[in-house]
Scaffold this motif. Structure first.
Motif, mmCIF file in Angstrom:
data_model
loop_
_atom_site.group_PDB
_atom_site.id
_atom_site.type_symbol
_atom_site.label_atom_id
_atom_site.label_comp_id
_atom_site.label_asym_id
_atom_site.label_seq_id
_atom_site.Cartn_x
_atom_site.Cartn_y
_atom_site.Cartn_z
ATOM 1 N N MET A 1 0.762 -1.101 -0.137
ATOM 2 C CA MET A 1 0.115 -0.034 -0.023
ATOM 3 C C MET A 1 0.895 1.284 -0.087
ATOM 4 O O MET A 1 1.899 1.364 0.579
ATOM 5 N N CYS A 2 0.173 2.251 -0.524
ATOM 6 C CA CYS A 2 1.092 3.433 -0.410
ATOM 7 C C CYS A 2 -0.064 4.781 -0.077
ATOM 8 O O CYS A 2 -1.158 4.381 -0.213
ATOM 9 N N GLY A 3 0.373 5.728 0.295
ATOM 10 C CA GLY A 3 -0.502 6.914 0.759
ATOM 11 C C GLY A 3 -0.031 8.182 -0.431
ATOM 12 O O GLY A 3 1.077 8.366 -0.524
ATOM 13 N N ILE A 4 -0.911 8.594 -0.947
ATOM 14 C CA ILE A 4 -0.910 9.679 -1.759
ATOM 15 C C ILE A 4 -1.873 10.988 -1.334
ATOM 16 O O ILE A 4 -3.086 10.863 -0.914
ATOM 17 N N LEU A 5 -1.241 12.234 -1.139
ATOM 18 C CA LEU A 5 -1.852 13.536 -0.597
ATOM 19 C C LEU A 5 -1.385 14.427 -1.543
ATOM 20 O O LEU A 5 -0.325 14.757 -2.047
ATOM 21 N N THR A 6 -2.493 15.067 -2.077
ATOM 22 C CA THR A 6 -2.418 16.368 -2.871
ATOM 23 C C THR A 6 -3.267 17.818 -2.433
ATOM 24 O O THR A 6 -4.420 17.320 -2.069
ATOM 25 N N VAL A 7 -3.096 18.723 -2.208
ATOM 26 C CA VAL A 7 -3.438 19.970 -1.730
ATOM 27 C C VAL A 7 -3.239 21.106 -2.584
ATOM 28 O O VAL A 7 -2.166 21.145 -3.327
ATOM 29 N N TYR A 8 -4.290 21.604 -3.311
ATOM 30 C CA TYR A 8 -4.089 22.779 -4.179
ATOM 31 C C TYR A 8 -5.176 23.760 -3.326
ATOM 32 O O TYR A 8 -6.324 23.840 -3.097
ATOM 33 N N PHE A 14 -0.459 27.369 0.554
ATOM 34 C CA PHE A 14 -1.070 26.645 1.668
ATOM 35 C C PHE A 14 0.291 26.338 2.413
ATOM 36 O O PHE A 14 1.352 26.060 1.664
ATOM 37 N N PRO A 15 0.032 26.374 3.904
ATOM 38 C CA PRO A 15 1.319 26.163 4.801
ATOM 39 C C PRO A 15 2.046 25.107 4.470
ATOM 40 O O PRO A 15 1.191 23.738 4.722
ATOM 41 N N TYR A 39 4.638 23.088 -5.705
ATOM 42 C CA TYR A 39 4.775 23.843 -6.872
ATOM 43 C C TYR A 39 3.803 25.177 -7.029
ATOM 44 O O TYR A 39 2.999 25.206 -6.083
ATOM 45 N N LEU A 40 3.726 25.883 -7.982
ATOM 46 C CA LEU A 40 3.104 27.073 -8.193
ATOM 47 C C LEU A 40 3.000 27.974 -6.828
ATOM 48 O O LEU A 40 2.088 28.407 -6.041
ATOM 49 N N ASN A 41 4.324 28.255 -6.406
ATOM 50 C CA ASN A 41 4.708 29.117 -5.305
ATOM 51 C C ASN A 41 3.956 28.516 -4.146
ATOM 52 O O ASN A 41 3.395 29.646 -3.308
ATOM 53 N N ARG A 43 1.018 26.861 -3.939
ATOM 54 C CA ARG A 43 -0.112 26.524 -3.795
ATOM 55 C C ARG A 43 -0.849 25.086 -4.106
ATOM 56 O O ARG A 43 -1.763 24.650 -3.711
ATOM 57 N N LEU A 44 0.266 24.493 -4.607
ATOM 58 C CA LEU A 44 -0.118 22.898 -5.092
ATOM 59 C C LEU A 44 1.059 22.146 -4.319
ATOM 60 O O LEU A 44 2.279 22.310 -4.338
ATOM 61 N N HIS A 45 0.817 21.202 -3.426
ATOM 62 C CA HIS A 45 1.433 20.233 -2.624
ATOM 63 C C HIS A 45 1.270 18.825 -3.312
ATOM 64 O O HIS A 45 -0.228 18.546 -3.136
ATOM 65 N N ILE A 46 2.241 18.170 -3.565
ATOM 66 C CA ILE A 46 1.887 16.808 -3.876
ATOM 67 C C ILE A 46 3.153 15.754 -3.050
ATOM 68 O O ILE A 46 4.269 16.082 -2.962
ATOM 69 N N GLY A 47 2.539 14.784 -2.319
ATOM 70 C CA GLY A 47 3.320 13.977 -1.359
ATOM 71 C C GLY A 47 2.873 12.510 -1.415
ATOM 72 O O GLY A 47 1.838 12.223 -1.871
ATOM 73 N N GLN A 48 3.816 11.786 -1.171
ATOM 74 C CA GLN A 48 3.505 10.172 -0.971
ATOM 75 C C GLN A 48 4.346 9.391 -0.047
ATOM 76 O O GLN A 48 5.402 9.755 0.316
ATOM 77 N N THR A 49 3.738 8.507 0.293
ATOM 78 C CA THR A 49 4.486 7.462 1.399
ATOM 79 C C THR A 49 4.238 6.146 0.585
ATOM 80 O O THR A 49 3.469 5.842 -0.039
ATOM 81 N N VAL A 50 5.410 5.593 0.627
ATOM 82 C CA VAL A 50 5.681 4.520 -0.060
ATOM 83 C C VAL A 50 5.887 3.035 0.925
ATOM 84 O O VAL A 50 6.633 3.185 1.760
ATOM 85 N N LEU A 51 5.261 2.029 0.337
ATOM 86 C CA LEU A 51 5.522 0.805 1.253
ATOM 87 C C LEU A 51 6.400 0.076 -0.024
ATOM 88 O O LEU A 51 5.931 -0.441 -1.095
ATOM 89 N N SER A 52 7.622 -0.299 0.322
ATOM 90 C CA SER A 52 8.575 -1.272 -0.549
ATOM 91 C C SER A 52 8.379 -2.759 -0.291
ATOM 92 O O SER A 52 9.181 -3.082 0.457
#
Length: 70
Positions: A1-8, A14-15, A39-41, A43-52
């Motif tokens: 499983m992995c987790g993905i989080l995106t905030v725009y 966004f802090p 990204y975008l100063n 305003r856009l955050h992309i993150g992921q947690t990985v289970l290898s």
């Protein structure tokens, strides 16, 4: 499983610390690696947690969310 989080955020940056706190809440979904980019100063955050499951992904943990051309 992995987790993905995106905030725009439409109006303002966004802090980053709030985003990282949210991403840390997904650590149970992927306890092996965690990475994110903004990204975008801020305003856009992309993150992921990985289970290898198959071992180390050959140091590609920083580029999972990018195409070959960047």
């Amino acid at each position: 499983m992995c987790g993905i989080l995106t905030v725009y955020s439409k109006k303002s940056p966004f802090p980053a610390d709030s985003f990282k706190k949210g991403l840390s809440r997904l650590s149970h979904r992927g306890p092996d690696y965690c990475f994110s980019e903004s990204y975008l100063n801020g305003r856009l955050h992309i993150g992921q947690t990985v289970l290898s499951i198959t071992g180390s992904p050959k140091n590609k943990t920083e580029t999972y969310h990018k195409s070959n051309c960047g």
